[in-house]
Motif scaffolding. Structure first.
Motif, PDB file in Angstrom:
ATOM      1  N   THR A 169       0.805  -1.231   0.000  1.00  0.00           N
ATOM      2  CA  THR A 169       0.000   0.000   0.000  1.00  0.00           C
ATOM      3  C   THR A 169       0.831   1.272   0.000  1.00  0.00           C
ATOM      4  OG1 THR A 169      -0.138  -0.005   2.418  1.00  0.00           O
ATOM      5  CG2 THR A 169      -1.913  -1.132   1.210  1.00  0.00           C
ATOM      6  N   HIS A 170       2.150   1.150   0.094  1.00  0.00           N
ATOM      7  CA  HIS A 170       3.058   2.307   0.188  1.00  0.00           C
ATOM      8  C   HIS A 170       2.672   3.180   1.386  1.00  0.00           C
ATOM      9  CE1 HIS A 170       4.741   1.140  -3.604  1.00  0.00           C
ATOM     10  NE2 HIS A 170       3.558   1.210  -4.178  1.00  0.00           N
ATOM     11  N   LEU A 171       2.370   2.511   2.502  1.00  0.00           N
ATOM     12  CA  LEU A 171       1.941   3.181   3.722  1.00  0.00           C
ATOM     13  C   LEU A 171       2.907   2.803   4.846  1.00  0.00           C
ATOM     14  CD1 LEU A 171      -0.439   4.813   5.107  1.00  0.00           C
ATOM     15  CD2 LEU A 171      -1.332   2.577   5.736  1.00  0.00           C
ATOM     16  N   GLY A 172       3.754   3.755   5.204  1.00  0.00           N
ATOM     17  CA  GLY A 172       4.710   3.508   6.270  1.00  0.00           C
ATOM     18  C   GLY A 172       4.173   4.016   7.599  1.00  0.00           C
ATOM     19  N   SER A 173       4.749   3.510   8.673  1.00  0.00           N
ATOM     20  CA  SER A 173       4.345   3.970  10.000  1.00  0.00           C
ATOM     21  C   SER A 173       5.567   4.458  10.763  1.00  0.00           C
ATOM     22  CB  SER A 173       3.647   2.846  10.771  1.00  0.00           C
ATOM     23  OG  SER A 173       4.514   1.747  10.940  1.00  0.00           O
ATOM     24  N   TRP A 174       5.314   5.253  11.798  1.00  0.00           N
ATOM     25  CA  TRP A 174       6.397   5.823  12.596  1.00  0.00           C
ATOM     26  C   TRP A 174       5.890   6.155  13.987  1.00  0.00           C
ATOM     27  CZ3 TRP A 174       4.876  10.553  14.226  1.00  0.00           C
ATOM     28  CH2 TRP A 174       3.914  11.203  13.455  1.00  0.00           C
ATOM     29  N   GLU A 175       6.814   6.252  14.925  1.00  0.00           N
ATOM     30  CA  GLU A 175       6.509   6.665  16.298  1.00  0.00           C
ATOM     31  C   GLU A 175       7.601   7.619  16.751  1.00  0.00           C
ATOM     32  OE1 GLU A 175       5.746   3.532  19.139  1.00  0.00           O
ATOM     33  OE2 GLU A 175       5.070   2.215  17.518  1.00  0.00           O
ATOM     34  N   LEU A 176       7.199   8.741  17.332  1.00  0.00           N
ATOM     35  CA  LEU A 176       8.144   9.731  17.830  1.00  0.00           C
ATOM     36  C   LEU A 176       8.027   9.818  19.344  1.00  0.00           C
ATOM     37  CD1 LEU A 176      10.136  12.195  17.491  1.00  0.00           C
ATOM     38  CD2 LEU A 176       8.081  13.610  17.291  1.00  0.00           C
ATOM     39  N   ASN A 177       9.138   9.653  20.022  1.00  0.00           N
ATOM     40  CA  ASN A 177       9.196   9.849  21.470  1.00  0.00           C
ATOM     41  C   ASN A 177       9.511  11.323  21.693  1.00  0.00           C
ATOM     42  OD1 ASN A 177      10.252  10.164  24.138  1.00  0.00           O
ATOM     43  ND2 ASN A 177      10.605   7.956  24.242  1.00  0.00           N
ATOM     44  N   CYS A 178       8.551  12.073  22.216  1.00  0.00           N
ATOM     45  CA  CYS A 178       8.735  13.521  22.387  1.00  0.00           C
ATOM     46  C   CYS A 178       9.760  13.851  23.465  1.00  0.00           C
ATOM     47  CB  CYS A 178       7.397  14.184  22.698  1.00  0.00           C
ATOM     48  SG  CYS A 178       6.266  14.172  21.290  1.00  0.00           S
ATOM     49  N   THR A 179      10.010  12.929  24.362  1.00  0.00           N
ATOM     50  CA  THR A 179      10.993  13.166  25.419  1.00  0.00           C
ATOM     51  C   THR A 179      12.408  13.111  24.852  1.00  0.00           C
ATOM     52  OG1 THR A 179       9.491  12.140  27.001  1.00  0.00           O
ATOM     53  CG2 THR A 179      11.762  12.421  27.710  1.00  0.00           C
ATOM     54  N   THR A 180      12.682  12.106  24.016  1.00  0.00           N
ATOM     55  CA  THR A 180      14.033  11.948  23.461  1.00  0.00           C
ATOM     56  C   THR A 180      14.212  12.693  22.142  1.00  0.00           C
ATOM     57  OG1 THR A 180      13.488   9.957  22.201  1.00  0.00           O
ATOM     58  CG2 THR A 180      14.227   9.659  24.504  1.00  0.00           C
ATOM     59  N   GLY A 181      13.092  12.920  21.423  1.00  0.00           N
ATOM     60  CA  GLY A 181      13.177  13.562  20.109  1.00  0.00           C
ATOM     61  C   GLY A 181      13.546  12.587  19.002  1.00  0.00           C
ATOM     62  N   PHE A 182      13.544  11.283  19.301  1.00  0.00           N
ATOM     63  CA  PHE A 182      13.881  10.288  18.291  1.00  0.00           C
ATOM     64  C   PHE A 182      12.648   9.491  17.890  1.00  0.00           C
ATOM     65  CE2 PHE A 182      18.091  11.209  19.829  1.00  0.00           C
ATOM     66  CZ  PHE A 182      18.850  11.135  18.673  1.00  0.00           C
ATOM     67  N   TYR A 242      14.077  14.024  15.165  1.00  0.00           N
ATOM     68  CA  TYR A 242      13.018  14.854  14.601  1.00  0.00           C
ATOM     69  C   TYR A 242      13.608  15.789  13.539  1.00  0.00           C
ATOM     70  CZ  TYR A 242       9.342  18.357  14.272  1.00  0.00           C
ATOM     71  OH  TYR A 242       8.383  19.217  13.795  1.00  0.00           O
ATOM     72  N   GLU A 243      14.776  16.330  13.807  1.00  0.00           N
ATOM     73  CA  GLU A 243      15.432  17.251  12.878  1.00  0.00           C
ATOM     74  C   GLU A 243      15.768  16.551  11.563  1.00  0.00           C
ATOM     75  OE1 GLU A 243      16.324  16.866  16.104  1.00  0.00           O
ATOM     76  OE2 GLU A 243      15.536  18.771  16.845  1.00  0.00           O
ATOM     77  N   PHE A 244      16.148  15.259  11.645  1.00  0.00           N
ATOM     78  CA  PHE A 244      16.440  14.495  10.430  1.00  0.00           C
ATOM     79  C   PHE A 244      15.183  14.417   9.571  1.00  0.00           C
ATOM     80  CE2 PHE A 244      16.661  10.389   8.156  1.00  0.00           C
ATOM     81  CZ  PHE A 244      17.819  10.594   7.419  1.00  0.00           C
ATOM     82  N   LEU A 264      11.411  17.793   4.460  1.00  0.00           N
ATOM     83  CA  LEU A 264      10.266  18.603   4.054  1.00  0.00           C
ATOM     84  C   LEU A 264      10.606  19.476   2.850  1.00  0.00           C
ATOM     85  CD1 LEU A 264       8.891  19.751   7.525  1.00  0.00           C
ATOM     86  CD2 LEU A 264       8.063  17.882   6.066  1.00  0.00           C
ATOM     87  N   HIS A 265       9.718  19.465   1.890  1.00  0.00           N
ATOM     88  CA  HIS A 265       9.890  20.323   0.712  1.00  0.00           C
ATOM     89  C   HIS A 265       9.862  21.771   1.187  1.00  0.00           C
ATOM     90  CE1 HIS A 265       9.053  22.299  -3.091  1.00  0.00           C
ATOM     91  NE2 HIS A 265       9.396  21.176  -3.700  1.00  0.00           N
ATOM     92  N   PRO A 266      10.787  22.599   0.717  1.00  0.00           N
ATOM     93  CA  PRO A 266      10.856  23.993   1.200  1.00  0.00           C
ATOM     94  C   PRO A 266       9.532  24.757   1.078  1.00  0.00           C
ATOM     95  CG  PRO A 266      12.756  23.496  -0.181  1.00  0.00           C
ATOM     96  CD  PRO A 266      11.841  22.302  -0.259  1.00  0.00           C
ATOM     97  N   GLU A 267       8.771  24.497   0.020  1.00  0.00           N
ATOM     98  CA  GLU A 267       7.505  25.216  -0.167  1.00  0.00           C
ATOM     99  C   GLU A 267       6.400  24.714   0.760  1.00  0.00           C
ATOM    100  OE1 GLU A 267       6.485  25.037  -4.316  1.00  0.00           O
ATOM    101  OE2 GLU A 267       8.377  25.956  -4.922  1.00  0.00           O
ATOM    102  N   ASP A 268       6.563  23.519   1.336  1.00  0.00           N
ATOM    103  CA  ASP A 268       5.542  22.937   2.213  1.00  0.00           C
ATOM    104  C   ASP A 268       5.915  23.007   3.691  1.00  0.00           C
ATOM    105  OD1 ASP A 268       4.355  22.320  -0.185  1.00  0.00           O
ATOM    106  OD2 ASP A 268       4.638  20.159  -0.025  1.00  0.00           O
ATOM    107  N   GLU A 306       0.238  15.486  29.455  1.00  0.00           N
ATOM    108  CA  GLU A 306       1.500  15.936  28.852  1.00  0.00           C
ATOM    109  C   GLU A 306       1.772  15.140  27.579  1.00  0.00           C
ATOM    110  OE1 GLU A 306       4.602  18.560  28.849  1.00  0.00           O
ATOM    111  OE2 GLU A 306       3.127  18.404  30.462  1.00  0.00           O
ATOM    112  N   LEU A 307       2.102  15.837  26.486  1.00  0.00           N
ATOM    113  CA  LEU A 307       2.422  15.182  25.222  1.00  0.00           C
ATOM    114  C   LEU A 307       3.720  14.388  25.380  1.00  0.00           C
ATOM    115  CD1 LEU A 307       1.687  14.797  22.217  1.00  0.00           C
ATOM    116  CD2 LEU A 307       3.085  16.800  21.728  1.00  0.00           C
ATOM    117  N   THR A 308       3.632  13.079  25.211  1.00  0.00           N
ATOM    118  CA  THR A 308       4.819  12.224  25.357  1.00  0.00           C
ATOM    119  C   THR A 308       5.242  11.589  24.044  1.00  0.00           C
ATOM    120  OG1 THR A 308       3.403  10.366  25.984  1.00  0.00           O
ATOM    121  CG2 THR A 308       4.367  11.676  27.773  1.00  0.00           C
ATOM    122  N   GLY A 309       4.317  11.526  23.097  1.00  0.00           N
ATOM    123  CA  GLY A 309       4.685  10.912  21.829  1.00  0.00           C
ATOM    124  C   GLY A 309       3.714  11.223  20.718  1.00  0.00           C
ATOM    125  N   LEU A 310       4.198  11.012  19.538  1.00  0.00           N
ATOM    126  CA  LEU A 310       3.392  11.109  18.330  1.00  0.00           C
ATOM    127  C   LEU A 310       3.570   9.811  17.574  1.00  0.00           C
ATOM    128  CD1 LEU A 310       4.387  14.672  17.008  1.00  0.00           C
ATOM    129  CD2 LEU A 310       2.367  14.075  18.340  1.00  0.00           C
TER     130      LEU A 310
END
Length: 175
Positions: free
Chosen positions: A5-18, A40-42, A47-51, A97-101
């Motif tokens: 389906t070309h559908l990837g998944s991800w999880e972000l730990n807001c405490t570590t930023g990874f 997160y910075e990676f 991101l496309h500059p215009e978006d 408190e936001l802990t993850g996305l």
């Protein structure tokens, strides 16, 4: 299933930023599948500059308390290829408190290309229709003018009937 389906998944730990990306997320972003832990910075660097500002504004809604967002944006892969993604993101909170996305990245590049192709074809069809309508309208205008003159210049009743028929038919064609 993610690859199909070309559908990837991800999880972000807001405490570590990874974040941890699925194999399909790595494929979508054009990074090696075995390198699936990123800052997160990676991710932001893709991101496309215009978006960029619009994407960050959407994500800002999550930090402001919204529980989910969904949006379409572009990324630029390391090889320079531009991809269109439909991203969905959800929050994880502990004691308010936001802990993850976590979320999905759906590569919709092919669908966007097909949509753009259909728009281009529709535009061509509009141009063809406009040209064809004017090709019909020119001779029709001549018929209307001649029929009007024919009726006005020939007072005989049968000539008027013929002219009236020409006018009525021409007006129907014009409509």
């Amino acid at each position: 299933a993610q690859a199909i389906t070309h559908l990837g998944s991800w999880e972000l730990n807001c405490t570590t930023g990874f974040s941890v990306w699925s194999q399909e997320s790595c494929r979508i972003y054009g990074v090696p599948e075995n390198e699936n832990v990123h800052s997160y910075e990676f991710w932001e660097s893709f991101l496309h500059p215009e978006d960029r500002l619009a994407v960050l504004a959407e994500l800002g809604k999550l930090y402001a308390g919204q529980s989910s967002v969904a949006f379409v944006h572009r990324i630029v892969r390391p090889n320079g290829a531009v991809r269109y993604l439909h991203t969905q993101a959800f929050t994880e909170r502990t004691n308010g408190e936001l802990t993850g996305l976590y979320g999905t990245a759906h590569d919709i590049t092919e669908q966007v290309a097909r949509t753009e192709q259909l728009k281009a074809q529709n535009e061509k069809l509009k141009q063809i229709a406009w040209i064809q309508s004017h090709k019909v309208r020119g001779p029709l205008a001549t018929i209307l003018g001649l029929a009007q003159l024919f009726r006005d210049e020939r007072p005989a009743s049968e000539v008027n009937e013929i002219a009236q028929g020409i006018l009525q038919s021409s007006e129907k064609l014009d409509m």
